[in-house]
Scaffold this motif. Structure first.
Motif, PDB file in Angstrom:
ATOM      1  N   TRP A   1       0.814  -1.249   0.183  1.00 32.97           N
ATOM      2  CA  TRP A   1      -0.018   0.099  -0.011  1.00 32.97           C
ATOM      3  C   TRP A   1       0.737   1.213   0.087  1.00 32.97           C
ATOM      4  CZ3 TRP A   1      -5.212   0.370  -0.424  1.00 32.97           C
ATOM      5  CH2 TRP A   1      -5.999  -0.950  -0.493  1.00 32.97           C
ATOM      6  N   TYR A   2       0.547   2.157  -0.973  1.00 33.91           N
ATOM      7  CA  TYR A   2       1.174   3.513  -0.830  1.00 33.91           C
ATOM      8  C   TYR A   2       0.044   4.618  -0.608  1.00 33.91           C
ATOM      9  CZ  TYR A   2       5.182   0.900  -2.892  1.00 33.91           C
ATOM     10  OH  TYR A   2       6.149   0.080  -3.148  1.00 33.91           O
ATOM     11  N   GLN A   3       0.725   5.799  -0.283  1.00 32.77           N
ATOM     12  CA  GLN A   3      -0.091   7.022  -0.337  1.00 32.77           C
ATOM     13  C   GLN A   3       0.376   8.323  -1.231  1.00 32.77           C
ATOM     14  OE1 GLN A   3       0.406   9.712   3.125  1.00 32.77           O
ATOM     15  NE2 GLN A   3      -1.812   9.515   3.497  1.00 32.77           N
ATOM     16  N   GLN A   4      -0.497   8.504  -2.109  1.00 32.19           N
ATOM     17  CA  GLN A   4       0.254   9.638  -2.976  1.00 32.19           C
ATOM     18  C   GLN A   4      -0.647  10.874  -2.800  1.00 32.19           C
ATOM     19  OE1 GLN A   4      -0.239   8.671  -7.210  1.00 32.19           O
ATOM     20  NE2 GLN A   4       1.617   9.909  -7.623  1.00 32.19           N
ATOM     21  N   ALA A   5       0.214  11.966  -2.207  1.00 29.73           N
ATOM     22  CA  ALA A   5      -0.518  13.182  -2.069  1.00 29.73           C
ATOM     23  C   ALA A   5      -0.468  13.634  -3.492  1.00 29.73           C
ATOM     24  CB  ALA A   5       0.306  14.033  -1.094  1.00 29.73           C
TER      25      ALA A   5
ATOM     26  N   VAL B   1      -4.577   9.947  -2.630  1.00 27.29           N
ATOM     27  CA  VAL B   1      -4.959   8.784  -3.544  1.00 27.29           C
ATOM     28  C   VAL B   1      -4.098   7.680  -2.690  1.00 27.29           C
ATOM     29  CG1 VAL B   1      -4.405   7.403  -5.600  1.00 27.29           C
ATOM     30  CG2 VAL B   1      -5.218  10.018  -5.574  1.00 27.29           C
ATOM     31  N   TYR B   2      -4.743   6.475  -2.618  1.00 23.86           N
ATOM     32  CA  TYR B   2      -4.228   5.179  -1.973  1.00 23.86           C
ATOM     33  C   TYR B   2      -4.117   4.418  -2.952  1.00 23.86           C
ATOM     34  CZ  TYR B   2      -4.696   7.678   2.581  1.00 23.86           C
ATOM     35  OH  TYR B   2      -4.711   8.492   3.549  1.00 23.86           O
ATOM     36  N   LEU B   3      -2.811   3.850  -3.123  1.00 26.19           N
ATOM     37  CA  LEU B   3      -2.582   2.954  -4.409  1.00 26.19           C
ATOM     38  C   LEU B   3      -2.127   1.674  -3.827  1.00 26.19           C
ATOM     39  CD1 LEU B   3      -0.247   5.424  -6.250  1.00 26.19           C
ATOM     40  CD2 LEU B   3      -2.484   4.579  -7.200  1.00 26.19           C
ATOM     41  N   CYS B   4      -2.556   0.656  -4.303  1.00 25.28           N
ATOM     42  CA  CYS B   4      -2.125  -0.707  -3.976  1.00 25.28           C
ATOM     43  C   CYS B   4      -1.376  -1.345  -4.980  1.00 25.28           C
ATOM     44  CB  CYS B   4      -3.563  -1.470  -3.747  1.00 25.28           C
ATOM     45  SG  CYS B   4      -3.187  -3.240  -3.298  1.00 25.28           S
ATOM     46  N   ALA B   5      -0.474  -2.036  -4.832  1.00 24.79           N
ATOM     47  CA  ALA B   5       0.608  -2.799  -5.749  1.00 24.79           C
ATOM     48  C   ALA B   5       0.914  -4.131  -5.423  1.00 24.79           C
ATOM     49  CB  ALA B   5       1.895  -1.922  -5.943  1.00 24.79           C
TER      50      ALA B   5
ATOM     51  N   GLN C   1       9.437  -7.493  -7.034  1.00 20.58           N
ATOM     52  CA  GLN C   1       9.450  -6.542  -8.326  1.00 20.58           C
ATOM     53  C   GLN C   1       9.326  -7.614  -9.363  1.00 20.58           C
ATOM     54  OE1 GLN C   1       9.610  -3.509  -7.305  1.00 20.58           O
ATOM     55  NE2 GLN C   1      10.764  -3.491  -5.537  1.00 20.58           N
ATOM     56  N   PRO C   2       8.645  -7.068 -10.742  1.00 16.80           N
ATOM     57  CA  PRO C   2       8.163  -5.531 -10.546  1.00 16.80           C
ATOM     58  C   PRO C   2       6.785  -5.425  -9.943  1.00 16.80           C
ATOM     59  CG  PRO C   2       7.612  -6.558 -12.699  1.00 16.80           C
ATOM     60  CD  PRO C   2       8.570  -7.667 -11.759  1.00 16.80           C
ATOM     61  N   GLN C   3       6.440  -4.269  -9.228  1.00 19.15           N
ATOM     62  CA  GLN C   3       5.315  -3.930  -8.758  1.00 19.15           C
ATOM     63  C   GLN C   3       4.201  -3.463  -9.866  1.00 19.15           C
ATOM     64  OE1 GLN C   3       5.524  -1.984  -5.013  1.00 19.15           O
ATOM     65  NE2 GLN C   3       7.267  -2.948  -4.363  1.00 19.15           N
ATOM     66  N   HIS C   4       3.087  -3.893  -9.620  1.00 19.97           N
ATOM     67  CA  HIS C   4       1.979  -3.545 -10.785  1.00 19.97           C
ATOM     68  C   HIS C   4       1.060  -2.819  -9.693  1.00 19.97           C
ATOM     69  CE1 HIS C   4       3.291  -6.339 -13.820  1.00 19.97           C
ATOM     70  NE2 HIS C   4       3.868  -7.348 -12.682  1.00 19.97           N
ATOM     71  N   PHE C   5       0.627  -1.509 -10.211  1.00 19.30           N
ATOM     72  CA  PHE C   5      -0.217  -0.918  -9.659  1.00 19.30           C
ATOM     73  C   PHE C   5      -1.784  -0.811  -9.856  1.00 19.30           C
ATOM     74  CE2 PHE C   5       2.391   1.794  -6.700  1.00 19.30           C
ATOM     75  CZ  PHE C   5       3.532   1.580  -7.020  1.00 19.30           C
ATOM     76  N   GLY C   6      -2.746  -0.731  -9.032  1.00 18.37           N
ATOM     77  CA  GLY C   6      -4.005  -0.509  -9.295  1.00 18.37           C
ATOM     78  C   GLY C   6      -4.219   1.061  -9.599  1.00 18.37           C
ATOM     79  N   ASP C   7      -5.441   1.477 -10.026  1.00 23.63           N
ATOM     80  CA  ASP C   7      -5.627   2.860 -10.286  1.00 23.63           C
ATOM     81  C   ASP C   7      -5.996   3.679  -9.024  1.00 23.63           C
ATOM     82  OD1 ASP C   7      -7.323   2.264 -13.400  1.00 23.63           O
ATOM     83  OD2 ASP C   7      -5.234   2.583 -13.125  1.00 23.63           O
TER      84      ASP C   7
ATOM     85  N   PRO D   1      -3.201  10.881 -15.633  1.00 23.67           N
ATOM     86  CA  PRO D   1      -4.135  11.520 -14.586  1.00 23.67           C
ATOM     87  C   PRO D   1      -5.220  10.400 -14.421  1.00 23.67           C
ATOM     88  CG  PRO D   1      -3.847  13.171 -16.162  1.00 23.67           C
ATOM     89  CD  PRO D   1      -3.015  11.864 -16.649  1.00 23.67           C
ATOM     90  N   GLY D   2      -5.510   9.995 -12.979  1.00 18.54           N
ATOM     91  CA  GLY D   2      -6.675   9.149 -12.473  1.00 18.54           C
ATOM     92  C   GLY D   2      -6.129   7.735 -12.940  1.00 18.54           C
ATOM     93  N   LYS D   3      -4.978   7.510 -13.087  1.00 18.26           N
ATOM     94  CA  LYS D   3      -4.555   5.999 -13.251  1.00 18.26           C
ATOM     95  C   LYS D   3      -3.252   5.825 -12.371  1.00 18.26           C
ATOM     96  CE  LYS D   3      -7.115   4.957 -16.642  1.00 18.26           C
ATOM     97  NZ  LYS D   3      -8.306   3.868 -16.627  1.00 18.26           N
ATOM     98  N   GLY D   4      -3.137   4.627 -12.087  1.00 20.31           N
ATOM     99  CA  GLY D   4      -1.924   4.129 -11.310  1.00 20.31           C
ATOM    100  C   GLY D   4      -0.707   4.122 -11.943  1.00 20.31           C
ATOM    101  N   PRO D   5       0.343   4.366 -11.302  1.00 24.78           N
ATOM    102  CA  PRO D   5       1.740   4.225 -12.159  1.00 24.78           C
ATOM    103  C   PRO D   5       1.808   2.869 -12.940  1.00 24.78           C
ATOM    104  CG  PRO D   5       1.925   4.819  -9.941  1.00 24.78           C
ATOM    105  CD  PRO D   5       0.526   4.341  -9.908  1.00 24.78           C
ATOM    106  N   ALA D   6       2.387   3.003 -14.120  1.00 25.37           N
ATOM    107  CA  ALA D   6       2.754   1.757 -14.981  1.00 25.37           C
ATOM    108  C   ALA D   6       4.318   1.719 -15.013  1.00 25.37           C
ATOM    109  CB  ALA D   6       1.872   1.835 -16.149  1.00 25.37           C
TER     110      ALA D   6
END
Lengths: 114, 114
Positions: A34-38, A89-93, A101-107, B40-45
């Motif tokens: 889990w990551y937090q993105q300001a 925005v709270y991101l999950c990978a 690795q590699p980490q794949h992120f959700g939106d 914008p609006g997407k997770g990191p790829a």
């Protein structure tokens, strides 16, 4: 779908309410982050699971933040008594194997605290 | 503590030009250096990643250059296209150590003019 799925996509809560954010990792992925993105910043690490074990929670900003992954697949990030500074925005990978690795992120889930 | 410093904060390039984004890291234990692209609006790829045993890696129009002694690495986007307009993040992690989470730079907003 084959990617990391997060729900809800948007969450608005009043200050003081509790929220729960869900992450469905890619099937078979062992590691979950889990990551937090300001706004306008890079993601910052919150916590890490390997299967159901929470191996690192050093990034959780306070004891109001709690994460779990009871069966080693779906994970939930819970924030209690939300405050305005929790808006982000709270991101999950997820990643397949122990090397993480590699980490794949959700939106992500965009959380707004009023 | 900002362990990965990224520059520039924003970059404007003409179509067909070369985009260059730079990152510097402090932690010599880092041994995995990916670049992520975020719309914008997407997770990191994940775009491309490098390990410190090589000085350069190329995948299509994207090249990572890595300088271990200077603790710096950069992303070069050749023949930049308007569709490349996005925010780019460098990151670093330990494949084999305890800090398996990604540490991100602060991001570069790239605009490619048509």
């Amino acid at each position: 779908g084959a990617g990391v799925s997060q729900s809800p996509r948007y969450k608005v809560a009043k200050r003081g309410q509790d929220v729960a954010l869900r992450c469905d990792p890619i099937s078979g992925h062992v590691s979950l982050f889990w990551y937090q993105q300001a706004l306008g910043q890079g993601p910052e690490f919150l916590t890490y699971f390997q299967n159901e074990a929470q191996l690192d929670k050093s990034g959780l900003p306070s004891d109001r933040f709690f994460a779990e992954r009871p069966e080693g697949s779906v994970s939930t990030l819970k924030i209690q008594r939300t405050q305005q500074e929790d808006s982000a925005v709270y991101l999950c990978a997820s990643s397949l194997r122990n090397y993480n690795q590699p980490q794949h992120f959700g939106d992500g889930t965009r959380l707004s605290i009023l | 503590q900002q362990q990965v410093k990224q520059s520039p904060q924003s970059l404007i390039v003409q179509k067909g030009g070369i985009s260059i984004i730079n990152c510097a890291y402090e932690n010599t234990a880092f041994d995995y250096f990916p670049w992520y692209q975020q719309f914008p609006g997407k997770g990191p790829a994940l775009l491309i990643a490098i390990r410190p045993d090589v000085s350069e890696k190329k995948e299509g129009r994207f090249t990572i250059s890595f300088n271990k002694s200077a603790k710096q690495f950069s992303l070069h986007i050749m023949d930049s296209q308007p569709g490349d307009s996005a925010t780019y993040f460098c990151a670093a992690a330990q494949i084999s150590g305890s800090a398996r989470q990604l540490t991100f730079g602060s991001g570069t907003q790239l605009t490619v003019l048509p």
